[in-house]
Design an enzyme around this catalytic site. Structure first.
Site, PDB file in Angstrom:
ATOM      1  N   LYS A  23      -2.106   6.499  49.733  1.00 31.79           N
ATOM      2  CA  LYS A  23      -1.405   7.696  49.233  1.00 31.79           C
ATOM      3  C   LYS A  23      -1.202   7.611  47.723  1.00 31.79           C
ATOM      4  CE  LYS A  23       3.480   8.823  48.981  1.00 31.79           C
ATOM      5  NZ  LYS A  23       3.639   7.964  47.830  1.00 31.79           N
ATOM      6  N   ASN A  24      -0.990   6.398  47.212  1.00 32.27           N
ATOM      7  CA  ASN A  24      -0.695   6.266  45.787  1.00 32.27           C
ATOM      8  C   ASN A  24      -1.949   6.108  44.925  1.00 32.27           C
ATOM      9  OD1 ASN A  24       1.909   6.636  46.504  1.00 32.27           O
ATOM     10  ND2 ASN A  24       2.591   4.533  46.162  1.00 32.27           N
ATOM     11  N   CYS A 121       9.998  11.879  46.644  1.00 33.95           N
ATOM     12  CA  CYS A 121      11.146  11.371  47.391  1.00 33.95           C
ATOM     13  C   CYS A 121      12.404  11.334  46.539  1.00 33.95           C
ATOM     14  CB  CYS A 121      10.835   9.968  47.891  1.00 33.95           C
ATOM     15  SG  CYS A 121       9.778   9.999  49.318  1.00 33.95           S
ATOM     16  N   ARG A 126      14.366   9.878  39.023  1.00 35.41           N
ATOM     17  CA  ARG A 126      12.921   9.999  38.841  1.00 35.41           C
ATOM     18  C   ARG A 126      12.556  10.894  37.651  1.00 35.41           C
ATOM     19  NH1 ARG A 126       9.480   9.746  44.156  1.00 35.41           N
ATOM     20  NH2 ARG A 126       8.213   8.499  42.764  1.00 35.41           N
ATOM     21  N   ASP A 311       8.366  -0.242  47.844  1.00 37.12           N
ATOM     22  CA  ASP A 311       8.083   0.527  49.071  1.00 37.12           C
ATOM     23  C   ASP A 311       8.030  -0.336  50.330  1.00 37.12           C
ATOM     24  OD1 ASP A 311       7.319   3.303  47.922  1.00 37.12           O
ATOM     25  OD2 ASP A 311       6.281   1.854  46.678  1.00 37.12           O
TER      26      ASP A 311
HETATM   27  N1  EPU Z   1      10.656   6.069  35.194  1.00 33.50           N
HETATM   28  C1  EPU Z   1      11.346   6.610  34.131  1.00 33.50           C
HETATM   29  N2  EPU Z   1      10.732   7.604  33.414  1.00 33.50           N
HETATM   30  C2  EPU Z   1       9.495   8.068  33.729  1.00 33.50           C
HETATM   31  C3  EPU Z   1       8.780   7.494  34.816  1.00 33.50           C
HETATM   32  C4  EPU Z   1       9.398   6.490  35.541  1.00 33.50           C
HETATM   33  O1  EPU Z   1      12.468   6.199  33.842  1.00 33.50           O
HETATM   34  O2  EPU Z   1       8.993   8.973  33.049  1.00 33.50           O
HETATM   35  C5  EPU Z   1      11.308   5.010  36.003  1.00 33.50           C
HETATM   36  C6  EPU Z   1      11.558   5.486  37.443  1.00 33.50           C
HETATM   37  O3  EPU Z   1      12.732   6.238  37.537  1.00 33.50           O
HETATM   38  C7  EPU Z   1      11.622   4.175  38.201  1.00 33.50           C
HETATM   39  C8  EPU Z   1      10.629   3.284  37.437  1.00 33.50           C
HETATM   40  O4  EPU Z   1      10.439   3.898  36.157  1.00 33.50           O
HETATM   41  O5  EPU Z   1      12.908   3.633  38.099  1.00 33.50           O
HETATM   42  C9  EPU Z   1       9.298   3.101  38.095  1.00 33.50           C
HETATM   43  O6  EPU Z   1       8.716   4.364  38.390  1.00 33.50           O
HETATM   44  P1  EPU Z   1       7.132   4.571  38.416  1.00 33.50           P
HETATM   45  O7  EPU Z   1       6.760   5.522  37.332  1.00 33.50           O
HETATM   46  O8  EPU Z   1       6.478   3.236  38.452  1.00 33.50           O
HETATM   47  O9  EPU Z   1       6.951   5.284  39.822  1.00 33.50           O
HETATM   48  P2  EPU Z   1       6.061   6.535  40.187  1.00 33.50           P
HETATM   49  O10 EPU Z   1       4.759   6.463  39.495  1.00 33.50           O
HETATM   50  O11 EPU Z   1       6.867   7.772  40.092  1.00 33.50           O
HETATM   51  C10 EPU Z   1       4.803   5.355  42.150  1.00 33.50           C
HETATM   52  C11 EPU Z   1       4.660   5.624  43.613  1.00 33.50           C
HETATM   53  C12 EPU Z   1       5.944   5.261  44.340  1.00 33.50           C
HETATM   54  C13 EPU Z   1       6.227   3.788  44.084  1.00 33.50           C
HETATM   55  C14 EPU Z   1       6.322   3.530  42.575  1.00 33.50           C
HETATM   56  C15 EPU Z   1       6.531   2.078  42.239  1.00 33.50           C
HETATM   57  C16 EPU Z   1       3.115   7.459  43.635  1.00 33.50           C
HETATM   58  C17 EPU Z   1       2.871   8.885  43.913  1.00 33.50           C
HETATM   59  N3  EPU Z   1       4.352   7.030  43.826  1.00 33.50           N
HETATM   60  O12 EPU Z   1       5.839   6.231  41.711  1.00 33.50           O
HETATM   61  O13 EPU Z   1       5.720   5.462  45.698  1.00 33.50           O
HETATM   62  O14 EPU Z   1       7.436   3.431  44.705  1.00 33.50           O
HETATM   63  O15 EPU Z   1       5.106   3.979  41.930  1.00 33.50           O
HETATM   64  O16 EPU Z   1       5.457   1.302  42.668  1.00 33.50           O
HETATM   65  O17 EPU Z   1       2.207   6.712  43.282  1.00 33.50           O
HETATM   66  C18 EPU Z   1       6.306   5.942  47.911  1.00 33.50           C
HETATM   67  O18 EPU Z   1       5.115   5.692  48.162  1.00 33.50           O
HETATM   68  O19 EPU Z   1       7.186   6.155  48.777  1.00 33.50           O
HETATM   69  C19 EPU Z   1       6.706   5.970  46.511  1.00 33.50           C
HETATM   70  C20 EPU Z   1       7.902   6.397  46.116  1.00 33.50           C
END
Ligand code: EPU
Length: 441
Positions: A23-24, A121, A126, A311
């Site tokens: 999914k990611n 989620c 976020r 996750d």
């Molecule tokens: N963050 C910020 N600012 C931003 C972006 C992120 O402060 O602009 C913070 C977030 O709030 C969080 C941390 O940085 O505290 C890490 O977030 P990251 O950007 O790594 O997460 P993401 O890209 O939004 C993806 C996965 C998540 C997974 C995380 C961490 C996807 C679509 N989602 O999210 O997956 O938990 O990386 O590995 O790829 C899930 O599968 O249930 C899920 C939530």
């Protein structure tokens, strides 16, 4: 229409499930196709909500997306990409977080991007500040407009030296998708290096990109003016595999997860072994099982790759409610990812959540009033309850808790689980779970 799952717990899950593309990764590889000047083919595509959302957004922008009726492979043709109506894009507000990753590719393809308000989620604020800062560093102009964000780059995107304050998965992908066709060289320090990111880099390299990953979390991208298409088999979903592994432990079951890959799950497998879970690692998948004895408590910290992934934490915590003794889980990636424990406590689990960093390393959420450390005392007998699914991974945890519990549970909001677990009710039925699905009243 939403459905209700009525689960009669206490049946060990046993059998085989197949896990397909991550999914990611899959929705992001679909977005990457927009960077090419010819069609791309993506294989091992799961039937999940994010794939539907990205298909629809790409189609609105003139990309043809064809699904092979037998294999489910997608052929994505970006050669007629065009501007989409803001109203049509806006219909996807709140559906997913993936649209933010369309910015770079849309600017390269059609000169501008309009991104609806995001979903995903509810596991903390976020924010998207890293994404917007990254885009600005490439020379993009970011404007808030009603219902979304408009991004343009009057002089095109230019390579930049970028440093992330935290190794964010999404912001790293934003850089990759923007830099490959930007003019000049981009150097990203503080990058995330999750296997899904490495697979996205593999996709981009197939398209003609020049990207090198260094050992110190630095990624260097030499921009090229044009990219071709790709033919790629998506890496398997290690988060879904880890979820089924925990389901086997929680229900005292035995599940062969076809598609589970050792290389991408090493940290999880070490932890699973320490808890006392059984595993046989094969070429085409991994068998996960309860060995019959006691489970061991442990102290665990979630982290970016190669650490223990955030996750994986929620399903494993359900297993820790069955371990003999006190376990500690310190969540360091998201500030608010323990909301799901409330339902487990109602089911009989003994869990306290704390504001302090109860791990070996203080994290950025310490002293900031976030309940981000959990103490779990076991073993406790779980009892069936009424549950409304809060988020994807928390929801799966509730499901496996209900499957292990004494008595009947009524689970609502299960559509959220479809976001990341392909055909999960079919898989549960195949594993012998005792449940019915009815329409919600
Ligand atoms: N963050 C910020 N600012 C931003 C972006 C992120 O402060 O602009 C913070 C977030 O709030 C969080 C941390 O940085 O505290 C890490 O977030 P990251 O950007 O790594 O997460 P993401 O890209 O939004 C993806 C996965 C998540 C997974 C995380 C961490 C996807 C679509 N989602 O999210 O997956 O938990 O990386 O590995 O790829 C899930 O599968 O249930 C899920 C939530």
């Amino acid at each position: 229409m939403s459905s209700v799952l009525t689960i009669r717990g206490g049946v060990p899950l046993a059998g085989r499930v197949t896990v397909r593309g991550a999914k990611n990764l899959v929705p992001k590889a679909m977005v990457a196709a927009l960077l090419g000047n010819e069609p791309s083919v993506l294989r091992n595509v799961p039937e999940i909500k994010d794939v539907e959302v990205v298909t629809s957004l790409l189609q609105l922008h003139g990309v043809t997306v064809e699904k092979d009726p037998v294999t489910g492979d997608l052929t994505l043709d970006p050669t007629k990409a065009k501007t989409a109506s803001h109203t049509a894009i806006d219909a996807h507000a709140g559906d997913s977080r993936i649209p933010i990753l369309l910015c770079g590719p849309l600017i390269h393809a059609i000169g501008e991007a309009f991104i609806p308000d995001l979903g995903g989620c509810k596991i903390g604020d976020r924010p998207i500040d890293y994404h917007l800062n990254v885009l600005r560093q490439f020379g993009a102009v970011v404007e808030k407009r009603p219902g979304g964000i408009h991004i343009s780059a009057p002089d095109g995107l230019k390579g930049a030296k970028i440093s992330l304050p935290y190794p964010s998965v999404g912001a790293t992908e934003q850089v990759l998708l923007s830099a490959t066709r930007a003019e000049g060289i981009t150097e990203l320090s503080g990058a995330a290096t999750e296997p899904e990111i490495v697979d996205l880099i593999a996709v981009l390299q197939k398209m003609g990109a020049i990207i090198s990953v260094q050992t110190d979390r630095t990624i260097r991208i030499e921009g090229v003016p044009d990219l071709g298409g790709y033919n790629h088999r998506a890496l398997s979903d290690r988060n879904e595999s880890a979820s089924w592994a925990s389901a086997a432990l929680v229900t005292r079951g035995d599940i062969f997860v076809e598609g589970a890959t050792q290389r991408d799950m090493m940290t999880f497998l070490n932890t699973y072994r320490k808890v006392g879970g059984g595993m046989d690692i094969g070429d085409d998948g991994i068998r996960f099982y309860h060995k019959g004895g006691k489970l061991n408590p442990l102290v665990l910290e979630t982290d970016v790759h190669p650490g223990f992934m955030t996750d994986w934490q929620q399903p494993l915590i359900v297993a820790l409610t069955q371990a003999e003794g006190v376990s500690i889980v310190h969540e360091t990636v998201y500030e608010n990812r323990f909301g799901f424990t409330e339902a487990l406590i109602r089911m009989g689990a003994n869990i306290q959540v704390h504001r302090e960093c109860l791990g070996s390393v203080p994290c950025r959420f310490g002293q900031r009033n976030f309940l981000h450390s959990a103490v779990i005392s076991g073993p406790t007998q779980l009892t069936g309850a009424d549950i409304d699914v809060p988020d994807l991974r928390g929801g799966f945890s509730h499901l496996i808790a209900a499957l292990a519990a004494n008595g009947t549970s009524r689970v609502t909001g299960i559509d959220i689980i479809n976001r990341g677990y392909e055909r999960f009710t079919e898989k549960l039925a195949g594993l012998g779970a005792d449940f019915d699905i009815t329409a919600a009243k």
